[in-house]
Design a protein around this motif. Structure first.
Motif, short mmCIF file in Angstrom:
data_model
loop_
_atom_site.label_atom_id
_atom_site.label_comp_id
_atom_site.label_asym_id
_atom_site.label_seq_id
_atom_site.Cartn_x
_atom_site.Cartn_y
_atom_site.Cartn_z
N ALA A 190 1.26 4.37 6.41
CA ALA A 190 1.67 5.80 6.01
C ALA A 190 2.65 5.48 4.95
O ALA A 190 2.62 6.33 3.86
N ILE A 191 3.11 4.26 4.79
CA ILE A 191 3.95 3.80 3.62
C ILE A 191 3.63 2.99 2.79
O ILE A 191 3.13 1.80 3.23
N ALA A 192 3.45 3.20 1.19
CA ALA A 192 2.74 2.16 0.47
C ALA A 192 4.21 1.86 -0.46
O ALA A 192 4.71 2.57 -0.83
N LYS A 193 4.20 0.54 -0.66
CA LYS A 193 4.94 0.12 -1.77
C LYS A 193 4.78 0.23 -3.21
O LYS A 193 3.59 0.30 -3.54
N LEU A 194 5.79 0.57 -3.96
CA LEU A 194 5.35 0.75 -5.46
C LEU A 194 5.49 -0.68 -6.19
O LEU A 194 6.32 -1.62 -5.82
N GLU A 195 4.19 -0.90 -6.79
CA GLU A 195 4.07 -2.24 -7.26
C GLU A 195 3.33 -2.13 -8.64
O GLU A 195 2.18 -1.54 -9.01
N ASP A 196 4.64 -2.47 -9.47
CA ASP A 196 4.25 -2.26 -11.11
C ASP A 196 3.91 -1.19 -11.62
O ASP A 196 2.81 -0.99 -12.17
#
Length: 234
Positions: A190-196
């Protein structure tokens, strides 16, 4: 506290619980799986039957040969005792003796083959007994290791369930409901990390303003592409 970070923590805990539950289920299935022993027992039972059949065939053939040898002895006794005077009867006795000896000669060859069958089936029987013994020993060792692993997983699961309950206290119900809905629809993620500057789940690039929203501590930002919540550290 950062709501995105809280939900991300919740997802981390839920992922641990999911993997723990999956492995516990796998362990339970392995512990209940007796197929290796059942196969070894079936092979042993078949080997026993083959040995019994080979032994019975050998004994029956050996008894038949012995009966014919006894018959030869009786016929030779009659032939040489002088009690039989009739030439035709004497000739018949001689023919019978010759026929029995020829038959015994052939049966002796078959007896050797039957003896080889007995030896081979006995060797196989011993091998199957050893295999069953090893399977039982290996399974006992494996089960002991699996039980130890399961015990550790249950302890780990209990700790994370406590963490989960403690974390949920500080998360508003509306955010919990959104998280659970997304988790169900997005195969657990449900949650994705912000990556670049991109969504860590689908890889879509975000604008500068969207990145700023994803890093907000007070509200949630939904990825325009995959629909997941994107969490970025402030």
């Amino acid at each position: 506290m950062n709501i995105g970070f809280q939900l991300y923590q919740l997802q981390e805990i839920d992922s641990i619980l999911d993997s723990s539950n999956l492995r516990i289920s796998e362990i339970d299935n392995l512990l209940e799986n007796d197929s290796p022993i059942e196969r070894a027992q079936t092979n042993l039972e078949n080997a026993k039957n083959q040995f019994i059949q080979a032994t019975n065939s050998f004994n029956e053939l050996n008894d038949d040969i012995q009966r014919k040898k006894n018959k030869i002895s009786q016929s030779e006794a009659s032939l040489y005792s002088g009690t039989v005077k009739n030439p035709k009867e004497l000739e018949d006795l001689q023919l019978e003796i010759t026929s029995l000896k020829n038959t015994i000669s052939k049966l002796d060859e078959s007896l050797i083959e039957e003896l080889l069958r007995v030896d081979q089936s006995e060797t196989n029987l011993i091998r199957c007994k050893d295999i069953l013994k090893k399977v039982n020993s290996n399974l006992a060792t494996q089960n002991a290791l699996l039980m130890g692993e399961k015990s550790s997983l249950l302890e780990k699961k209990e700790i994370n369930q406590i963490k989960r309950k403690s974390l949920l206290v500080s998360i508003d119900d509306k955010f919990q409901n959104l998280y659970e809905k997304l988790r169900s629809n997005k195969h657990g993620l449900a949650i994705a990390k912000l990556e670049d500057g991109t969504c860590g789940a689908c890889g879509s690039s975000l604008t500068a303003s969207q990145v700023q929203e994803a890093r907000s501590a007070t509200k949630l930002f939904i990825c325009p592409s995959c629909g997941r919540i994107i969490y970025g550290s402030p």
